[in-house]
Write an enzyme that holds these catalytic residues in place. Structure first.
Site, PDB file in Angstrom:
ATOM      1  CE  LYS A 171      -9.004   1.359   2.506  1.00 27.66           C
ATOM      2  NZ  LYS A 171      -8.035   1.713   3.559  1.00 27.66           N
ATOM      3  CD  GLU A 192      -2.586   1.274   2.613  1.00 34.57           C
ATOM      4  OE1 GLU A 192      -3.554   2.050   2.693  1.00 34.57           O
ATOM      5  OE2 GLU A 192      -2.211   0.563   3.569  1.00 34.57           O
ATOM      6  CB  CYS A 214      -5.600  -0.440   4.135  1.00 35.56           C
ATOM      7  SG  CYS A 214      -5.331  -0.036   5.879  1.00 35.56           S
TER       8      CYS A 214
END
Length: 526
Positions: free
Chosen positions: A349, A290, A401
């Site tokens: 995301k 990430e 994440c």
């Protein structure tokens, strides 16, 4: 054994909470979760709803206070807050989370008629799992840490995971604890004084039939069936291979969080990842963690990523790279993952981290964080149902994440996706228990979907997880390395991937409403 009204139970509640925390990674004393929950269910009986709420709160302080202590590290070591402010906010966070077991205790007693053990036996697990769902999915965008099912990955109950997911498995675990309490209480009541009511000619069968022992065999049988069925389900293959193995390399740069975004380190960071990548051009897929790139996409695309993508094409390799992205709207920015090389695409995301990537409860949260000098990101969530990215010849589900903490999010791309990819950065939490907890949750997603999981992290724990949740390869923490291995693209659908959490949560709500209706009937009848 002291009566449930005894203050001894009050003092033991936070100890039980600590035992509950020890059931999860990295300690993995799975049995402690059932033991702690059995204690909690037992100490909620024959007391007032307020007293049950207090004990639930003390239990929560013990479990969350010990289990999410890594929040302090994130705020103090990397967030820029002072020791006092970090301690205060960590304590407030644990205190807030403790409200959920308090709510479970309050509702369990409020709904249950006093001394109606049969109703308690069913009700408490139902309430517990609905409160877990409330905490894990809705409140503050969801915080699903310490849901009981995660502690059972190595037990027979893991067989239920691909069938009914984290909440269904959690309900069965809570039900097991509740059954154990009921068995223990029946056995405790059946002391030698019971036999004084029967002549010496009375058969054992009559004692079982007429006395409290008559309820023991069905309860023991139910417990045995629950665990036996789970063990059998562990051997069930819900998905199947659909192609040749994929060679994968996950780059773990091990760049300290307090150095990651320093402007003077940007060039060295890019060169490090490029150098490490060039050693694995024989892989079908190479994955960076990430925000491996400490700059926005538009700042590095032409000068760095385009040439790197051309190199990948020449070697017939796909790169999965995580990078923040500016939108055409200057007020919007995304935490994103892109593919370059043979395949090109972008995933933005969807499920953002509260207080990390956006600030809920504004303006209060912003005011508090400004007071303790913590500056956090303000990202925009991506849209749901984005096209799947593709690498190594197959589409995959992208989880950035802590998106790997949400089961239904992992299943959205199925059955088209052949594997899962999780890119994350647990460097925010230093040398704490958080990376182990996070990996444990990621393993759940592999089991729920019946897919291999490729997990690339900045400082650890980078790993490859099989469809049955086994970690088949893992890089050491805090070490610059590349983890290599092969996975098999999988097809098919597990029952959980097909139906999600809706059947379990809907069934629990219906059961709860039925129990509430029974309570009203019970009051009217008696």
């Amino acid at each position: 054994m002291p009566h449930s009204n005894s203050k001894c139970w009050d003092f033991c509640a936070p100890v039980a909470g600590i035992l509950f925390a020890l059931a999860f990674a990295p300690f993995d004393y799975s049995f402690f979760a059932l033991l702690a929950l059995a204690f909690l269910f037992a100490c909620w009986q024959d007391i007032s709803a307020k007293r049950a709420a207090m004990r639930g709160y003390l239990f929560g302080l013990g479990s969350f206070g010990s289990g999410v202590s890594w929040v302090y590290i994130s705020m103090h070591d990397f967030g820029g807050a002072g020791a006092l402010g970090s301690s205060l906010l960590t304590g407030l966070f644990a205190g807030f989370l403790a409200l959920f077991p308090a709510l479970a205790g309050y509702l369990s007693v409020k709904i249950t008629p006093i001394n109606n053990g049969a109703l308690r036996f069913i009700l408490m697990p139902v309430v517990w799992i609905l409160v877990e769902y409330l905490r894990g999915y809705w409140v503050l965008n969801g915080f699903p840490w310490f849901q009981i099912a995660y502690s059972q990955l190595e037990t027979p109950l893991a067989g239920y995971i691909p069938v009914c997911g984290v909440y269904g498995t959690g309900f069965i675990a809570a039900l097991s604890a509740s059954i154990a309490v009921e068995i223990f209480q029946i056995a405790a009541r059946c002391d030698i004084s019971l036999l004084s009511h029967y002549s010496y000619r009375t058969s054992l069968r009559e004692v079982h039939r007429d006395g409290p022992l008559k309820n023991l065999p069905p309860l023991i049988m139910l417990l045995a069936v629950l665990w036996g069925a789970g063990d059998l389900l562990r051997n069930t293959a819900w998905t199947y291979p659909i192609g040749e193995p994929i060679r994968a390399a996950m780059i773990q740069g091990n760049i300290a969080q307090d150095q990651k975004w320093r402007p003077e380190n940007k060039i060295n960071t890019l060169l490090k990842y490029k150098r490490m990548t060039e050693q694995y051009w024989d892989s079908n897929v190479i994955i960076w963690p990430e925000t491996a790139i400490p700059a926005y996409l538009d700042q590095v695309n032409d000068t760095f990523l385009v040439p790197l993508g051309n190199d990948a094409k020449q070697h017939k390799t796909d790169l999965i790279v995580s990078v923040p992205v500016h939108d055409a709207d200057p007020d919007k920015k995304y935490n994103a993952a892109i593919t370059i090389g043979k395949e090109e695409g972008m995933y933005r995301k969807i499920h953002l981290l509260p207080f990390g990537e956006y600030l809920p409860l504004q303006p209060l949260s912003g005011f508090v964080l400004d007071m303790v000098n913590i500056k956090l990101g303000n990202f925009t969530p991506g849209v749901i149902n984005q096209p799947l990215l593709k690498a190594g010849g197959y589409p995959f589900v992208t989880l950035i994440c802590y998106e790997d903490a949400f089961g239904e999010l992992s299943a959205q791309g199925l059955p088209d996706a052949a594997y899962l990819v999780n890119v994350t950065n647990d460097g925010w939490f230093g040398d704490s228990i958080e990376p182990y907890q996070h990996m444990q949750m990621a393993r759940m997603r592999a089991i729920e979907t019946g897919r291999f999981l490729l997990r690339s992290t900045n400082t650890g724990m980078t790993g490859i997880v099989s469809p049955n949740g086994e970690i088949i390869a893992q890089a050491p923490l805090f070490q610059e390395t590349a983890l290599t291995g092969t996975i098999i693209p999988m097809g098919g659908m597990t029952p959980y991937a097909r139906w999600g959490d809706r059947p379990v949560i809907g069934g629990a709500v219906i059961l709860l409403l039925g129990l509430i209706g029974y309570r009203r009937f019970f009051r009217m009848a008696y």
